[in-house]
Design an enzyme around this catalytic site. Structure first.
Site, PDB file in Angstrom:
ATOM      1  N   HIS A 150       0.839  -1.198   0.000  1.00 43.89           N
ATOM      2  CA  HIS A 150       0.000   0.000   0.000  1.00 43.89           C
ATOM      3  C   HIS A 150       0.878   1.254   0.000  1.00 43.89           C
ATOM      4  O   HIS A 150       0.708   2.145  -0.828  1.00 43.89           O
ATOM      5  CB  HIS A 150      -0.930  -0.003   1.212  1.00 43.89           C
ATOM      6  CG  HIS A 150      -1.609   1.320   1.465  1.00 43.89           C
ATOM      7  ND1 HIS A 150      -2.569   1.835   0.636  1.00 43.89           N
ATOM      8  CD2 HIS A 150      -1.443   2.249   2.441  1.00 43.89           C
ATOM      9  CE1 HIS A 150      -2.970   3.001   1.095  1.00 43.89           C
ATOM     10  NE2 HIS A 150      -2.291   3.289   2.192  1.00 43.89           N
ATOM     11  N   ASP A 181       7.122  21.819 -26.281  1.00 41.83           N
ATOM     12  CA  ASP A 181       7.154  20.464 -25.718  1.00 41.83           C
ATOM     13  C   ASP A 181       8.140  20.475 -24.554  1.00 41.83           C
ATOM     14  O   ASP A 181       8.704  21.515 -24.219  1.00 41.83           O
ATOM     15  CB  ASP A 181       7.594  19.428 -26.774  1.00 41.83           C
ATOM     16  CG  ASP A 181       7.071  18.031 -26.442  1.00 41.83           C
ATOM     17  OD1 ASP A 181       7.261  17.586 -25.300  1.00 41.83           O
ATOM     18  OD2 ASP A 181       6.456  17.388 -27.317  1.00 41.83           O
ATOM     19  N   TRP A 199       6.857   0.398   4.155  1.00 42.49           N
ATOM     20  CA  TRP A 199       7.423   1.123   3.006  1.00 42.49           C
ATOM     21  C   TRP A 199       8.779   1.729   3.344  1.00 42.49           C
ATOM     22  O   TRP A 199       9.534   2.121   2.466  1.00 42.49           O
ATOM     23  CB  TRP A 199       6.453   2.190   2.500  1.00 42.49           C
ATOM     24  CG  TRP A 199       6.599   3.534   3.144  1.00 42.49           C
ATOM     25  CD1 TRP A 199       6.049   3.917   4.319  1.00 42.49           C
ATOM     26  CD2 TRP A 199       7.350   4.659   2.660  1.00 42.49           C
ATOM     27  NE1 TRP A 199       6.410   5.207   4.612  1.00 42.49           N
ATOM     28  CE2 TRP A 199       7.203   5.695   3.608  1.00 42.49           C
ATOM     29  CE3 TRP A 199       8.124   4.906   1.523  1.00 42.49           C
ATOM     30  CZ2 TRP A 199       7.812   6.946   3.455  1.00 42.49           C
ATOM     31  CZ3 TRP A 199       8.720   6.155   1.394  1.00 42.49           C
ATOM     32  CH2 TRP A 199       8.560   7.149   2.347  1.00 42.49           C
ATOM     33  N   SER A 250      13.465   6.536 -13.314  1.00 42.96           N
ATOM     34  CA  SER A 250      12.370   7.244 -13.986  1.00 42.96           C
ATOM     35  C   SER A 250      12.170   8.640 -13.393  1.00 42.96           C
ATOM     36  O   SER A 250      12.077   9.624 -14.133  1.00 42.96           O
ATOM     37  CB  SER A 250      11.094   6.416 -13.852  1.00 42.96           C
ATOM     38  OG  SER A 250       9.980   7.197 -14.141  1.00 42.96           O
ATOM     39  N   SER A 251      12.137   8.726 -12.049  1.00 38.50           N
ATOM     40  CA  SER A 251      11.907  10.041 -11.426  1.00 38.50           C
ATOM     41  C   SER A 251      13.039  10.997 -11.738  1.00 38.50           C
ATOM     42  O   SER A 251      12.814  12.181 -11.976  1.00 38.50           O
ATOM     43  CB  SER A 251      11.827   9.932  -9.908  1.00 38.50           C
ATOM     44  OG  SER A 251      10.938   8.972  -9.541  1.00 38.50           O
ATOM     45  N   HIS A 297      12.822  12.351   3.959  1.00 39.03           N
ATOM     46  CA  HIS A 297      12.179  13.599   4.288  1.00 39.03           C
ATOM     47  C   HIS A 297      12.030  14.523   3.084  1.00 39.03           C
ATOM     48  O   HIS A 297      10.940  15.021   2.843  1.00 39.03           O
ATOM     49  CB  HIS A 297      12.754  14.310   5.502  1.00 39.03           C
ATOM     50  CG  HIS A 297      11.703  15.229   6.042  1.00 39.03           C
ATOM     51  ND1 HIS A 297      10.656  14.776   6.794  1.00 39.03           N
ATOM     52  CD2 HIS A 297      11.452  16.522   5.806  1.00 39.03           C
ATOM     53  CE1 HIS A 297       9.819  15.771   7.012  1.00 39.03           C
ATOM     54  NE2 HIS A 297      10.277  16.842   6.431  1.00 39.03           N
ATOM     55  N   GLU A 334      11.647  13.477   0.254  1.00 38.56           N
ATOM     56  CA  GLU A 334      10.607  12.776  -0.503  1.00 38.56           C
ATOM     57  C   GLU A 334       9.204  13.256  -0.112  1.00 38.56           C
ATOM     58  O   GLU A 334       8.352  13.430  -0.972  1.00 38.56           O
ATOM     59  CB  GLU A 334      10.744  11.266  -0.273  1.00 38.56           C
ATOM     60  CG  GLU A 334       9.571  10.424  -0.747  1.00 38.56           C
ATOM     61  CD  GLU A 334       9.418  10.363  -2.257  1.00 38.56           C
ATOM     62  OE1 GLU A 334      10.369  10.730  -2.968  1.00 38.56           O
ATOM     63  OE2 GLU A 334       8.331   9.971  -2.715  1.00 38.56           O
ATOM     64  N   TYR A 375       8.375  16.133   0.821  1.00 37.98           N
ATOM     65  CA  TYR A 375       8.150  17.442   0.196  1.00 37.98           C
ATOM     66  C   TYR A 375       8.027  17.318  -1.307  1.00 37.98           C
ATOM     67  O   TYR A 375       7.345  18.126  -1.946  1.00 37.98           O
ATOM     68  CB  TYR A 375       9.241  18.436   0.600  1.00 37.98           C
ATOM     69  CG  TYR A 375       9.138  18.757   2.075  1.00 37.98           C
ATOM     70  CD1 TYR A 375       7.917  19.130   2.609  1.00 37.98           C
ATOM     71  CD2 TYR A 375      10.208  18.644   2.932  1.00 37.98           C
ATOM     72  CE1 TYR A 375       7.770  19.387   3.957  1.00 37.98           C
ATOM     73  CE2 TYR A 375      10.076  18.906   4.286  1.00 37.98           C
ATOM     74  CZ  TYR A 375       8.853  19.272   4.793  1.00 37.98           C
ATOM     75  OH  TYR A 375       8.705  19.513   6.120  1.00 37.98           O
ATOM     76  N   SER A 422      -2.075  27.044  -5.595  1.00 39.17           N
ATOM     77  CA  SER A 422      -1.790  28.457  -5.852  1.00 39.17           C
ATOM     78  C   SER A 422      -2.324  28.913  -7.204  1.00 39.17           C
ATOM     79  O   SER A 422      -2.441  30.109  -7.449  1.00 39.17           O
ATOM     80  CB  SER A 422      -0.283  28.714  -5.800  1.00 39.17           C
ATOM     81  OG  SER A 422       0.219  28.361  -4.547  1.00 39.17           O
ATOM     82  N   HIS A 470      14.129  13.594  12.698  1.00 39.67           N
ATOM     83  CA  HIS A 470      12.910  13.660  13.513  1.00 39.67           C
ATOM     84  C   HIS A 470      12.029  12.431  13.295  1.00 39.67           C
ATOM     85  O   HIS A 470      11.063  12.240  14.002  1.00 39.67           O
ATOM     86  CB  HIS A 470      12.141  14.966  13.276  1.00 39.67           C
ATOM     87  CG  HIS A 470      11.523  15.096  11.917  1.00 39.67           C
ATOM     88  ND1 HIS A 470      11.388  16.297  11.283  1.00 39.67           N
ATOM     89  CD2 HIS A 470      10.996  14.181  11.074  1.00 39.67           C
ATOM     90  CE1 HIS A 470      10.804  16.109  10.102  1.00 39.67           C
ATOM     91  NE2 HIS A 470      10.561  14.850   9.964  1.00 39.67           N
ATOM     92  N   HIS A 471      12.372  11.610  12.295  1.00 42.16           N
ATOM     93  CA  HIS A 471      11.674  10.342  12.130  1.00 42.16           C
ATOM     94  C   HIS A 471      12.257   9.286  13.057  1.00 42.16           C
ATOM     95  O   HIS A 471      11.762   8.172  13.102  1.00 42.16           O
ATOM     96  CB  HIS A 471      11.800   9.847  10.686  1.00 42.16           C
ATOM     97  CG  HIS A 471      11.133  10.747   9.688  1.00 42.16           C
ATOM     98  ND1 HIS A 471       9.825  10.595   9.313  1.00 42.16           N
ATOM     99  CD2 HIS A 471      11.585  11.831   9.018  1.00 42.16           C
ATOM    100  CE1 HIS A 471       9.507  11.532   8.435  1.00 42.16           C
ATOM    101  NE2 HIS A 471      10.547  12.300   8.240  1.00 42.16           N
ATOM    102  N   THR A 511       5.864  27.371   5.831  1.00 45.86           N
ATOM    103  CA  THR A 511       4.565  26.755   5.545  1.00 45.86           C
ATOM    104  C   THR A 511       3.445  27.674   6.018  1.00 45.86           C
ATOM    105  O   THR A 511       2.432  27.858   5.328  1.00 45.86           O
ATOM    106  CB  THR A 511       4.446  25.382   6.231  1.00 45.86           C
ATOM    107  OG1 THR A 511       5.653  24.670   6.007  1.00 45.86           O
ATOM    108  CG2 THR A 511       3.296  24.593   5.673  1.00 45.86           C
ATOM    109  N   LYS A 529       2.834  30.384   3.601  1.00 51.72           N
ATOM    110  CA  LYS A 529       2.016  29.955   2.455  1.00 51.72           C
ATOM    111  C   LYS A 529       0.539  29.926   2.821  1.00 51.72           C
ATOM    112  O   LYS A 529      -0.304  30.424   2.084  1.00 51.72           O
ATOM    113  CB  LYS A 529       2.461  28.574   1.968  1.00 51.72           C
ATOM    114  CG  LYS A 529       3.895  28.548   1.475  1.00 51.72           C
ATOM    115  CD  LYS A 529       4.232  27.284   0.743  1.00 51.72           C
ATOM    116  CE  LYS A 529       3.613  27.258  -0.616  1.00 51.72           C
ATOM    117  NZ  LYS A 529       4.154  28.259  -1.541  1.00 51.72           N
ATOM    118  N   ARG A 533       0.993   1.262  15.251  1.00 48.41           N
ATOM    119  CA  ARG A 533       0.895   1.087  13.802  1.00 48.41           C
ATOM    120  C   ARG A 533       1.236  -0.340  13.415  1.00 48.41           C
ATOM    121  O   ARG A 533       1.893  -1.049  14.152  1.00 48.41           O
ATOM    122  CB  ARG A 533       1.980   1.926  13.109  1.00 48.41           C
ATOM    123  CG  ARG A 533       1.799   3.358  13.075  1.00 48.41           C
ATOM    124  CD  ARG A 533       3.072   3.988  12.515  1.00 48.41           C
ATOM    125  NE  ARG A 533       3.142   3.827  11.055  1.00 48.41           N
ATOM    126  CZ  ARG A 533       4.106   4.347  10.305  1.00 48.41           C
ATOM    127  NH1 ARG A 533       5.075   5.035  10.869  1.00 48.41           N
ATOM    128  NH2 ARG A 533       4.117   4.181   9.009  1.00 48.41           N
TER     129      ARG A 533
END
Lengths: 185, 526
Positions: B77, B106, B142, B170-171, B254, B256, B258, B269, B303-304, B329, B332, B451
């Site tokens: 998942h 293009d 994950w 790819s990314s 981290h 990732e 964002y 926006s 922080h993780h 943040t 924004k 979890r």
């Protein structure tokens, strides 16, 4: 479109560099931990300096043991706790026995708590520096000699040294084969 | 550029016919469409795992899935949703919209664009194959922490590693393409500070991808070496360190998160000013806020890992650095609110999704702020509170922004208006059910429900049942979205060049649907 090619090249180089950086994190992490003592690992062999002053201050060191995974090897400290003076060399030992009918190779991994005190614990001799080969049914006392740095911070009076024992027989088939060959002769 | 030359000679040059069009296409609109379709298929696929999870958690006890199967489901998942649904959806939007928004014919590297898309179906097929292998699919979550993913991993992990490599390649190719396009192909007069925010956020995201994805590739490569070549990067017995894995993973992980949210900021926006009929408030500060969030994302990773046993100084550093992110943040969020202030607001479906994003993403941000407090995190770590937090920022955050963008640009893509009534029903079903799903999980987490466990104590029953009902409703509601899209592609009210009267940007100067080739002659931007 010269700028396009050069931009793609730069970005390609950046990608490769970041891939390399991922691997560079491995030694960087070790160096960082060694300098700061952040992860509680003790350093390698320490050459004792004779002229060190003995500090008349008591520090209790507790010795702990743990087994990694499901192994039936027995591993215990012979001295649960030792009261030491910084600057003097002490020797303690851990008893390990192999209940199996086959030789095993073990590796002990140390960890000091509180972590920041790891840098003050110097090991002159330790079974954790190398893998140990245990013959079938063998029991050994494995010595560890250490000296606590005389700059050991005054606000602490206690630390613990824990060893986790790993059965690494699978990683060292040569040692096992050698031992079996020797016992057959 | 050969494509420009061809476009100039035969102005009505259309796509090739049949399957070859999609296999060989180098057209940014075709590739964008393929990305969007793939990501939606993956969204349903990853969603199916989520339905399985919520089904199992509907009642206490083990009902439908064994704990082993459950572990595989949560892993798949997470992986499918992160790498298959959210990331490709944003790449799809980028492919479609960046050339249209900067007045380019293009993407800069069209062949690489084709390749970077076509790697993905193979990567996800490889990842899915693991389900049928001995030992089952990856079962370590994950985040694939070592040694769960090395010493104790199922044999299929090798396939998982190669799949991650392919997704990463790819990314990275997609990111390089975006950067080169934005640097080199802006229409004359499109200066940096005139670029739409979606373009800005994607440019910054692309740099994050180039900095973070190779580190992930490095991490899985080290795993591969540990598993097959006997190295000990993460094996304590051989002198390695499992905690090192977490550092490397979150150094990627981290940024990732964002990568998954910055383009959403760009979409919102664009939509909020269009339906508030006011220009975006504080454009410059928005650009700087996104850039500073991106920079900060590289110094907050631990922080993780507040519970791995870091010394106090490190805990404090990562705690304060994390809290610092609340400032850009917050800027924004305040800018978006100021954009709405005194606007003539209408509530079409894209606006509803964008407003829901604004409110619910902020909720997710606030629970994130709670989690950033080191000592409090000792309590929250690995509980459902964390699950609630990151689902709030990812589902009503990233996914709602993607939905909003899809509704907003659908008239441009298809030439038809979508069914507004069905769109609103889809919104309200999604909005209510997502809150029913994830809001109770905050309480579950604070009460101590862990979890990644298929069973729970009886006292958690009511909230879990509520959450499952919400989750299953949300899942089913998304089928309505499939119907709305198909209906819109097949027909409906003709969309004008600019169907939203408050919308701004070059994409609204081309006809709807956007012709196969646009901006063969660059537009003038003043």
């Amino acid at each position: 479109m010269a700028t396009e090619t050069s931009l793609v090249t730069k970005l390609g180089i950046a990608t490769v560099a970041m891939f390399g950086f991922g691997f560079a994190l491995v030694p960087l992490y070790d160096v960082f931990c060694e300098i700061t003592g952040f992860n509680g690992k003790t350093a390698g062999k320490y050459e004792a300096v004779e002229s060190q002053q003995v500090v008349q201050r008591d520090v209790d060191i507790q010795f702990l043991s743990a087994l990694n995974g499901s192994t039936s090897i027995s591993f215990k400290p012979n001295n649960r706790s030792v009261r030491v003076n910084p600057g003097r060399t002490y020797e303690i030992s851990y008893r390990v026995s192999n209940p199996h009918e086959r030789p095993v190779v073990i590796q002990a991994v140390p960890s000091v708590s509180p972590q920041l005190l790891a840098q003050y614990l110097h090991k002159v001799e330790c079974f954790c520096f190398n893998q140990q080969l245990l013959q079938p049914g063998e029991t050994v006392d494995m010595p560890m000699r250490f000296v606590l740095d005389q700059e050991f911070p005054e606000e602490y009076a206690k630390l613990s040294l824990a060893y986790t024992l790993f059965d690494v027989s699978e990683q060292f088939p040569d040692l096992i084969a050698g031992a079996q060959l020797a016992s057959n002769n | 550029m050969s494509s420009t030359a061809v476009g100039a000679e035969h102005h009505d040059h259309g796509p090739a016919k049949g399957l070859k069009r999609w296999l060989y296409t180098t057209n940014h609109k075709d590739i964008g469409t393929m990305y969007l379709v793939l990501s939606f298929v993956m969204f349903l696929y990853g969603g199916a795992f989520a339905m399985g999870i919520r089904l199992e958690l509907f009642e206490p006890g083990i009902q439908y899935f064994s704990p082993e199967k459950y572990n595989q489901m949560i892993t798949m998942h997470g992986l499918i949703m992160v790498f298959g649904a959210v990331m490709p959806a944003f790449v799809g939007l980028a492919n479609w919209m960046i050339p249209l928004q900067i007045g380019a014919p293009d993407m800069a590297l069209p062949r690489m664009n084709n390749w970077s898309f076509w790697i993905l179906p193979f990567a996800f097929s490889m990842l899915s194959m693991t389900t049928f292998m001995d030992g089952g699919a990856p079962n370590f979550g994950w985040t694939f922490y070592a040694p769960l993913s090395t010493t104790y991993a199922p044999p299929s992990t090798t396939f998982f590693i190669f799949a991650v490599h392919m997704m990463g390649i790819s990314s990275i190719m997609g990111a390089i393409n975006v950067i080169v396009t934005i640097f080199n192909m802006r229409a004359p007069g499109m200066t940096w500070m005139k670029m739409p925010l979606f373009v800005w956020t994607w440019l910054i995201t692309a740099f994050l991808l180039i900095a973070a994805m190779p580190v992930l590739a490095g991490a899985v490569t080290m795993m591969l070496f540990d598993i097959h070549l006997g190295t000990s990067f993460f094996d304590a017995a051989g002198g390695g360190d499992p905690v090192l894995f977490q550092h490397i993973f979150w150094f990627f992980g981290h940024p990732e998160v964002y990568i998954m949210i910055l383009p959403a900021f760009g979409v919102v926006s664009a939509i909020l000013p269009a339906f508030a009929r006011k220009p975006l408030f504080g454009y410059t500060s928005m650009v700087w806020a996104v850039a500073s969030i991106a920079l900060l994302s590289f110094i907050v990773w631990a922080h993780h890992m507040f519970l791995v046993g870091m010394p106090l100084v490190a805990e404090l550093f990562f705690m304060y650095a994390t809290m610092l992110i609340a400032i850009p943040t917050g800027i924004k969020v305040f800018n978006w609110m100021a954009t709405l202030y005194q606007g003539s607001i209408t509530f079409e479906t894209p606006m509803l999704f964008a407003l829901a994003f604004l409110v619910l993403f902020t909720c997710g941000g606030l629970s994130g702020l709670m989690l950033s407090i080191g000592p409090a995190d000792f309590q929250y770590h690995d509980t459902y509170f964390v699950v609630a937090h990151f689902h709030y920022v990812l589902v009503p955050g990233a996914v709602f922004a993607i939905m909003a963008g899809a509704y907003y640009w659908l008239p441009k893509w298809t030439g038809h208006m979508y069914d507004e009534r069905l769109g609103k029903i889809h919104f309200w079903l999604s909005f209510i059910s997502i809150n029913v799903t994830f809001f109770p999980q905050h309480f579950l987490g604070l009460a101590g429900m862990p979890r990644r466990i298929p069973d729970y104590a009886l006292m958690f029953s009511d909230f879990n049942m509520m959450s499952s009902i919400g989750g299953l409703t949300y899942g089913v509601s998304q089928l309505l979205f499939v119907y709305i899209i198909i209906k819109c592609v097949r027909g409906g009210e003709k969309a004008s060049e600019k169907p939203w009267d408050g919308a701004e940007g070059l994409e609204w100067t081309v006809p709807s649907p956007a012709p196969y080739h646009t901006f063969s002659t660059p537009p003038k931007v003043d």
